[in-house]
Design a protein around this motif. Structure first.
Motif, PDB file in Angstrom:
ATOM      1  N   LEU A 289       0.843  -1.189   0.000  1.00  0.00           N
ATOM      2  CA  LEU A 289       0.000   0.000   0.000  1.00  0.00           C
ATOM      3  C   LEU A 289       0.881   1.242   0.000  1.00  0.00           C
ATOM      4  CD1 LEU A 289      -2.934  -0.771   2.461  1.00  0.00           C
ATOM      5  CD2 LEU A 289      -2.712  -1.311   0.023  1.00  0.00           C
ATOM      6  N   TRP A 290       0.380   2.271  -0.678  1.00  0.00           N
ATOM      7  CA  TRP A 290       1.106   3.523  -0.813  1.00  0.00           C
ATOM      8  C   TRP A 290       0.154   4.683  -0.517  1.00  0.00           C
ATOM      9  CZ3 TRP A 290       6.223   3.452  -2.950  1.00  0.00           C
ATOM     10  CH2 TRP A 290       6.641   2.191  -3.401  1.00  0.00           C
ATOM     11  N   SER A 291       0.738   5.814  -0.076  1.00  0.00           N
ATOM     12  CA  SER A 291      -0.023   7.058   0.030  1.00  0.00           C
ATOM     13  C   SER A 291       0.496   8.027  -1.029  1.00  0.00           C
ATOM     14  CB  SER A 291       0.116   7.681   1.419  1.00  0.00           C
ATOM     15  OG  SER A 291       1.454   8.086   1.659  1.00  0.00           O
ATOM     16  N   LEU A 292      -0.424   8.781  -1.629  1.00  0.00           N
ATOM     17  CA  LEU A 292      -0.067   9.729  -2.680  1.00  0.00           C
ATOM     18  C   LEU A 292      -0.301  11.150  -2.194  1.00  0.00           C
ATOM     19  CD1 LEU A 292       0.694  10.266  -5.683  1.00  0.00           C
ATOM     20  CD2 LEU A 292      -1.762  10.221  -6.171  1.00  0.00           C
ATOM     21  N   ASP A 293       0.740  11.968  -2.263  1.00  0.00           N
ATOM     22  CA  ASP A 293       0.624  13.391  -1.976  1.00  0.00           C
ATOM     23  C   ASP A 293       0.116  14.064  -3.244  1.00  0.00           C
ATOM     24  OD1 ASP A 293       1.091  16.157  -1.663  1.00  0.00           O
ATOM     25  OD2 ASP A 293       2.694  15.773  -0.219  1.00  0.00           O
ATOM     26  N   GLN A 294      -1.130  14.563  -3.213  1.00  0.00           N
ATOM     27  CA  GLN A 294      -1.723  15.141  -4.419  1.00  0.00           C
ATOM     28  C   GLN A 294      -1.060  16.452  -4.838  1.00  0.00           C
ATOM     29  OE1 GLN A 294      -5.964  14.770  -5.286  1.00  0.00           O
ATOM     30  NE2 GLN A 294      -6.270  14.064  -3.170  1.00  0.00           N
ATOM     31  N   ARG A 295      -0.314  17.085  -3.957  1.00  0.00           N
ATOM     32  CA  ARG A 295       0.366  18.331  -4.339  1.00  0.00           C
ATOM     33  C   ARG A 295       1.633  18.043  -5.137  1.00  0.00           C
ATOM     34  NH1 ARG A 295       1.261  20.385   1.551  1.00  0.00           N
ATOM     35  NH2 ARG A 295       1.823  18.177   1.610  1.00  0.00           N
ATOM     36  N   THR A 296       2.330  16.977  -4.780  1.00  0.00           N
ATOM     37  CA  THR A 296       3.621  16.684  -5.417  1.00  0.00           C
ATOM     38  C   THR A 296       3.582  15.456  -6.309  1.00  0.00           C
ATOM     39  OG1 THR A 296       4.331  15.299  -3.567  1.00  0.00           O
ATOM     40  CG2 THR A 296       4.802  17.670  -3.423  1.00  0.00           C
TER      41      THR A 296
ATOM     42  N   VAL B 230      -7.889  12.007 -17.321  1.00  0.00           N
ATOM     43  CA  VAL B 230      -6.510  12.500 -17.255  1.00  0.00           C
ATOM     44  C   VAL B 230      -5.697  11.562 -16.384  1.00  0.00           C
ATOM     45  CG1 VAL B 230      -5.037  14.423 -16.557  1.00  0.00           C
ATOM     46  CG2 VAL B 230      -7.304  14.876 -17.527  1.00  0.00           C
ATOM     47  N   ASP B 231      -4.540  11.127 -16.904  1.00  0.00           N
ATOM     48  CA  ASP B 231      -3.636  10.325 -16.092  1.00  0.00           C
ATOM     49  C   ASP B 231      -2.991  11.194 -15.012  1.00  0.00           C
ATOM     50  OD1 ASP B 231      -4.104   7.941 -17.307  1.00  0.00           O
ATOM     51  OD2 ASP B 231      -2.247   7.871 -18.448  1.00  0.00           O
ATOM     52  N   VAL B 232      -2.818  10.599 -13.828  1.00  0.00           N
ATOM     53  CA  VAL B 232      -2.145  11.263 -12.707  1.00  0.00           C
ATOM     54  C   VAL B 232      -0.809  10.573 -12.527  1.00  0.00           C
ATOM     55  CG1 VAL B 232      -2.267  11.858 -10.268  1.00  0.00           C
ATOM     56  CG2 VAL B 232      -4.367  11.774 -11.641  1.00  0.00           C
ATOM     57  N   PRO B 233       0.262  11.125 -13.075  1.00  0.00           N
ATOM     58  CA  PRO B 233       1.556  10.424 -13.030  1.00  0.00           C
ATOM     59  C   PRO B 233       2.152  10.411 -11.632  1.00  0.00           C
ATOM     60  CG  PRO B 233       1.835  12.610 -13.952  1.00  0.00           C
ATOM     61  CD  PRO B 233       0.352  12.420 -13.777  1.00  0.00           C
ATOM     62  N   ILE B 234       2.815   9.325 -11.307  1.00  0.00           N
ATOM     63  CA  ILE B 234       3.564   9.249 -10.055  1.00  0.00           C
ATOM     64  C   ILE B 234       4.956   9.802 -10.339  1.00  0.00           C
ATOM     65  CG2 ILE B 234       4.353   7.759  -8.188  1.00  0.00           C
ATOM     66  CD1 ILE B 234       1.289   7.837  -8.563  1.00  0.00           C
ATOM     67  N   ARG B 235       5.265  10.959  -9.758  1.00  0.00           N
ATOM     68  CA  ARG B 235       6.541  11.620 -10.044  1.00  0.00           C
ATOM     69  C   ARG B 235       7.725  10.856  -9.476  1.00  0.00           C
ATOM     70  NH1 ARG B 235       4.990  14.612 -14.206  1.00  0.00           N
ATOM     71  NH2 ARG B 235       3.273  16.034 -13.684  1.00  0.00           N
ATOM     72  N   SER B 236       7.529  10.274  -8.313  1.00  0.00           N
ATOM     73  CA  SER B 236       8.595   9.455  -7.726  1.00  0.00           C
ATOM     74  C   SER B 236       7.981   8.500  -6.718  1.00  0.00           C
ATOM     75  CB  SER B 236       9.681  10.318  -7.061  1.00  0.00           C
ATOM     76  OG  SER B 236       9.146  10.997  -5.928  1.00  0.00           O
ATOM     77  N   TRP B 237       8.720   7.395  -6.453  1.00  0.00           N
ATOM     78  CA  TRP B 237       8.278   6.363  -5.521  1.00  0.00           C
ATOM     79  C   TRP B 237       9.244   6.312  -4.345  1.00  0.00           C
ATOM     80  CZ3 TRP B 237       3.929   3.328  -6.742  1.00  0.00           C
ATOM     81  CH2 TRP B 237       3.450   3.451  -8.047  1.00  0.00           C
ATOM     82  N   ARG B 238       8.725   6.598  -3.176  1.00  0.00           N
ATOM     83  CA  ARG B 238       9.550   6.532  -1.962  1.00  0.00           C
ATOM     84  C   ARG B 238       9.312   5.178  -1.289  1.00  0.00           C
ATOM     85  NH1 ARG B 238       8.649  12.640   0.612  1.00  0.00           N
ATOM     86  NH2 ARG B 238       9.820  13.752  -1.025  1.00  0.00           N
ATOM     87  N   TRP B 239      10.280   4.301  -1.442  1.00  0.00           N
ATOM     88  CA  TRP B 239      10.143   2.940  -0.923  1.00  0.00           C
ATOM     89  C   TRP B 239      10.374   2.876   0.589  1.00  0.00           C
ATOM     90  CZ3 TRP B 239       8.753  -1.470  -3.651  1.00  0.00           C
ATOM     91  CH2 TRP B 239       8.603  -1.308  -5.035  1.00  0.00           C
ATOM     92  N   GLU B 240      10.975   3.908   1.166  1.00  0.00           N
ATOM     93  CA  GLU B 240      11.230   3.941   2.609  1.00  0.00           C
ATOM     94  C   GLU B 240      12.172   2.828   3.052  1.00  0.00           C
ATOM     95  OE1 GLU B 240       9.160   6.574   4.851  1.00  0.00           O
ATOM     96  OE2 GLU B 240       9.969   7.096   2.869  1.00  0.00           O
ATOM     97  N   THR B 241      13.017   2.389   2.135  1.00  0.00           N
ATOM     98  CA  THR B 241      14.048   1.392   2.435  1.00  0.00           C
ATOM     99  C   THR B 241      15.077   1.470   1.324  1.00  0.00           C
ATOM    100  OG1 THR B 241      14.403  -0.924   3.074  1.00  0.00           O
ATOM    101  CG2 THR B 241      13.035  -0.549   1.152  1.00  0.00           C
ATOM    102  N   PRO B 242      16.338   1.092   1.563  1.00  0.00           N
ATOM    103  CA  PRO B 242      17.354   1.124   0.496  1.00  0.00           C
ATOM    104  C   PRO B 242      16.954   0.206  -0.665  1.00  0.00           C
ATOM    105  CG  PRO B 242      18.395   0.919   2.638  1.00  0.00           C
ATOM    106  CD  PRO B 242      16.929   0.735   2.867  1.00  0.00           C
TER     107      PRO B 242
END
Length: 822
Positions: A75-82, A313-325
């Motif tokens: 599961l992921w959370s999306l910041d709609q501003r960024t 309209v597609d909402v692109p994911i600008r980056s994925w923060r995995w929170e682990t190396p």
């Protein structure tokens, strides 16, 4: 190793199943807890259970504007501003289908460990988890009540799937629905707290969106459809409108808006012929809908559309923060004899067992072995947590699993070469492999194009593929693809058709240039339900066009001739079609039927002198996540000219073949192979049998006229073994070889137990018989016709059906003539 054998005492034809050597389930049925009343749980697991995707799915927005979704099994959370996504779960299981609590503080979601689903509560701020529902039954689709004090969900704890409610404070459970013989799924509580909308799916395929008053229990239908497979919905914040992802009659899926209070027509909001709108959800103020759709590479994308219409309209994911190396791995698959990359079926797991998704690949789930996998064209790249991972690859059925455990460091891009070693080289021995019954698109979340078949076929080492068009209820998908062919390079691909008279039995047509109409008729269908039309019409039509017909997935019982109940598992039209010479082939090996039972039926047809040949197919639906791999049941054909597709199909028709879901058989007697004729010159004939298998083989047998003539030892490790000996040859009939194994536990196989069977070598002439064997077989086929006649009288009660009865009567006369012969 060579094993010599001599004649052993014959056994009765009534005991032909002796020696199969497996107590496994007769056909592949289910991996997850069994749900009562669900005839084909394969459909339940394929359509209703969550899936592992590359890209976002199951997006939901909370009242404070937070968006949660599932991707890569977390599961992921999306910041709609960024448009930055941050991972919020990290278990070994696959997490999906999040549902927000009304105050936005908690998520309820599903966790899948590949055998069972659990409902988990996540405190979003504290990142702490609580197991909410851990039943041994099937559980699905958590949804918070409007007041946030309880969670609705679907569970089979009482047998079939019903809706339940669990109080979060006391953990007390209440059963909300109790309709017998239906699956109640996907609870959608209205935000005003007054009602619960949900999906009700019946055995007959009549699927309904229902509305249940939480105050009075009044329950009524809102919207109906037929086999809506992956349909999902969401109720608007004002509780007045229902958004539905729903199939249309035009071979497409639509996002529709429906009145959530009363029965009404729908408004189409979105459709796209190239994709399917999945898992709709409302934004916080009801002005837009979130949904997911897959691109041409089967990657999921998050989209938004205004509820007043307009473009999505597609909402692109600008980056994925995995929170682990994290690290990258480049996987190269090859064969031992060559350094060149080759296509393969690949599975990757992290150290804790979590499946890894490849970049730009559709993930699939093998329900027999519990493995999530993807197809590689020889090189593939994945993003993984730094640390240990395990990579496994196979190609088709002839390579044992090749695995490597590797350690990758943070920020590293590491190349790993997986080398596979086959136990048998079909091409070098003059054999070509074919898969003749599977579906490209069949109610799943992706819209696949025919080019995807090339990737699958090469990874599964298939030479010939004939995907079948088939109806899904009254929808006839993929018709525009029927003219597609790939004859310039392997796999050779041409389309076939599955004519699905459910009542009489399903028939595949291979090689026709046009479609047979109607595709569907008989009891159970509204429009053509009383048609007096035998399946013989399909076969005669195919013969006129020089096409090839096959009865697909014929028998579900391992012992179809045991009693009247098991005789009913034989397709109602099969015996008459076979005895009168209409049916060309039987699909002896298929994931949806039992090889042992199909074998018993086929033996009796051969024993009355009808030279029915063999075919094989998986019947998998390739646009589903939970589906076996194409080609994991298949036929091998020995053509005269292996470089020409026409020669392959001529060999298939002639019976120069064997079918398998694991072991490979090369069988000859006095130098003659399957489909050929050996002359009876003397009491005995020498045989030569070579078996190569990447899976264990328990038992190897030579069969004469359906009776085990000699039983030979199998082997437990991948490899090959040769058997030689002699057979006492009767005056007529046939000889064949078969092999069987224990329950499937590992790749490359995916059927419930190992099985392979050669086509017959005929004695003196094709279609010759042994008089005693023919008499026994004819009597048992007459019993099957009796059961067929009774079923027809019941199914067609109140309607004239003289043609169907006349067809059975002609078969009965033929069987009685054979009984009268010495």
């Amino acid at each position: 190793m060579s094993v010599s054998s001599r004649n052993i005492a014959r056994v009765s034809i009534l005991a032909m199943t002796v020696g199969i050597g497996s107590t496994a389930e007769a056909q592949w049925t289910n991996r997850y807890p069994r749900v009562a009343g669900y005839g084909h749980q394969i459909y339940l697991e394929g359509y209703e259970l969550p899936m592992l995707t590359s890209g976002p799915i199951d997006a939901v927005e909370s009242k404070n504007g937070s968006v949660a979704f599932a991707s890569f099994g977390y599961l992921w959370s999306l910041d709609q501003r960024t448009n930055v996504a941050t991972r919020i779960t990290r278990s070994a299981g696959v997490d999906s289908r999040p549902a927000w609590s009304p105050d936005g503080s908690m998520l309820a979601f599903l966790r899948d460990d590949s055998q069972r689903l659990r409902i988990v509560l996540l405190d979003v701020r504290a990142r702490t988890e609580t197991l909410l529902v851990t039943d041994s039954a099937m559980v699905l689709d958590p949804a918070f009540s409007a007041d946030g004090k309880s969670v609705f969900y679907s569970s089979s704890v009482a047998g079939d799937l019903d809706l339940w409610q669990i109080n979060l404070a006391t953990k007390a459970r209440t059963r909300v629905t109790d309709q017998q013989g239906t699956a109640e799924l996907h609870p959608m509580p209205t935000p005003d707290g007054q009602a619960l909308l949900y999906l009700s799916k019946t055995r007959a395929g009549n699927d309904i969106v229902r509305r249940r008053s939480l105050a009075t229990g009044e329950d009524r239908a809102l919207y109906t459809g037929a086999i809506v497979s992956i349909a999902r919905g969401a109720v608007s914040p004002d509780s007045r409108t229902l958004a539905l992802s729903w199939p249309s009659q035009q071979d497409r899926w639509e996002l529709r808006l429906v009145n959530a209070v009363s029965t009404s027509t729908s408004v189409e909001l979105f459709h796209d012929a190239a994709t399917i709108p999945l898992t709709p959800a409302w934004n916080v103020n009801g002005s837009a809908l979130w949904f997911s759709r897959a691109d041409a590479k089967q990657r999921m994308h998050l989209s938004r559309i205004g509820t007043g219409g307009g473009a999505a309209v597609d909402v692109p994911i600008r980056s994925w923060r995995w929170e682990t190396p994290m690290a990258r791995v480049r996987i190269v698959t090859r064969m031992a004899a060559s350094a060149a990359p080759v296509s393969a079926r690949v599975a990757v797991r992290t150290a804790d067992g979590h499946p890894v998704v490849a970049d730009g690949s559709q993930m699939r789930f093998d329900g027999q072995n519990g493995i999530a996998f993807f197809y590689s064209n020889g090189t593939s790249e994945i993003t993984v947590p730094a640390g240990d991972i395990e990579i496994t690859a196979v190609q088709g059925l002839t390579t044992p699993p090749a695995s490597q455990r590797v350690t990758v460091r943070e920020g590293e891009t590491k190349t790993v070469v997986i080398t596979m070693t086959p136990v048998w080289n079909a091409a070098a021995k003059g054999w070509l492999s074919g898969e003749h019954h599977f579906h490209l698109n069949y109610g799943g979340p992706y819209r696949l194009e025919p080019g995807a078949l090339i990737t699958m076929g090469r990874a599964e080492n298939l030479d010939v593929m004939t995907p079948m068009l088939a109806n899904l209820a009254t929808r006839f998908d993929d018709q525009t693809l029927f003219t597609y062919q790939n004859q310039n390079a392997k796999p050779w691909i041409s389309w076939a058709q599955e004519v699905r008279s459910h009542f009489l039995g399903h028939v595949g047509i291979i090689g026709a240039k046009s479609l047979f109409w109607p595709w569907i008729w008989g009891p159970g269908y509204d429009v053509y339900s009383r048609d007096d039309r035998p399946n013989a019409d399909v076969m005669d039509w195919a013969k006129e066009r020089d096409a090839f017909n096959v009865y697909v997935h014929p028998v579900s019982s391992a012992t179809p001739f045991e009693n009247d109940a098991t005789l009913r598992t034989i397709p109602i039209g099969f015996v008459a079609d076979a005895v009168t010479g209409r049916a060309n082939a039987i699909e002896l090996v298929c994931l949806w039927s039992d090889e042992r039972g199909s074998q018993e039926l086929w033996y009796r047809i051969l024993n009355v002198g009808v030279p029915m040949v063999l075919s094989a197919g998986t019947d998998v639906m390739n646009n589903l996540y939970r589906t076996m791999a194409v080609g994991t049941t298949r036929v091998y054909v020995r053509p005269e000219r292996p470089s020409q597709p026409e020669s392959y199909f001529a060999g298939l028709r002639a019976g120069r073949s064997f079918v398998t879901n694991g072991p490979m058989l090369q069988f000859s007697m006095d130098g003659k192979g399957p489909g050929e004729v050996v002359k009876q010159h003397g009491m005995t004939q020498p045989y030569d049998l070579m078996i190569s298998s990447a899976v264990p083989v328990d038992s190897v047998e030579i069969v004469v006229n359906g009776v085990v003539y000699v039983r030979l030892p199998g082997f437990s490790a991948p490899g090959s073994r040769r058997y030689t000996g002699v057979v006492r040859v009767p005056n007529g009939g046939w000889v064949a070889a078969r092999a069987s194994g224990p329950a499937t536990r590992a790749w490359p196989a995916m059927d419930s137990y190992a099985f392979a069977h050669t086509a017959p070598i005929w004695i003196n002439r094709v279609g010759s018989v042994d008089a005693g064997s023919r008499m026994i077989a004819a009597r048992e086929l007459l019993r099957a016709l009796d059961v067929s006649d009774r079923a027809i009288e019941i199914g067609y009660a109140g309607a004239d059906h003289p043609r169907i009865l006349a067809h059975n009567a002609a078969a009965r006369r033929q069987l009685n003539e054979w009984l009268a012969k010495p």
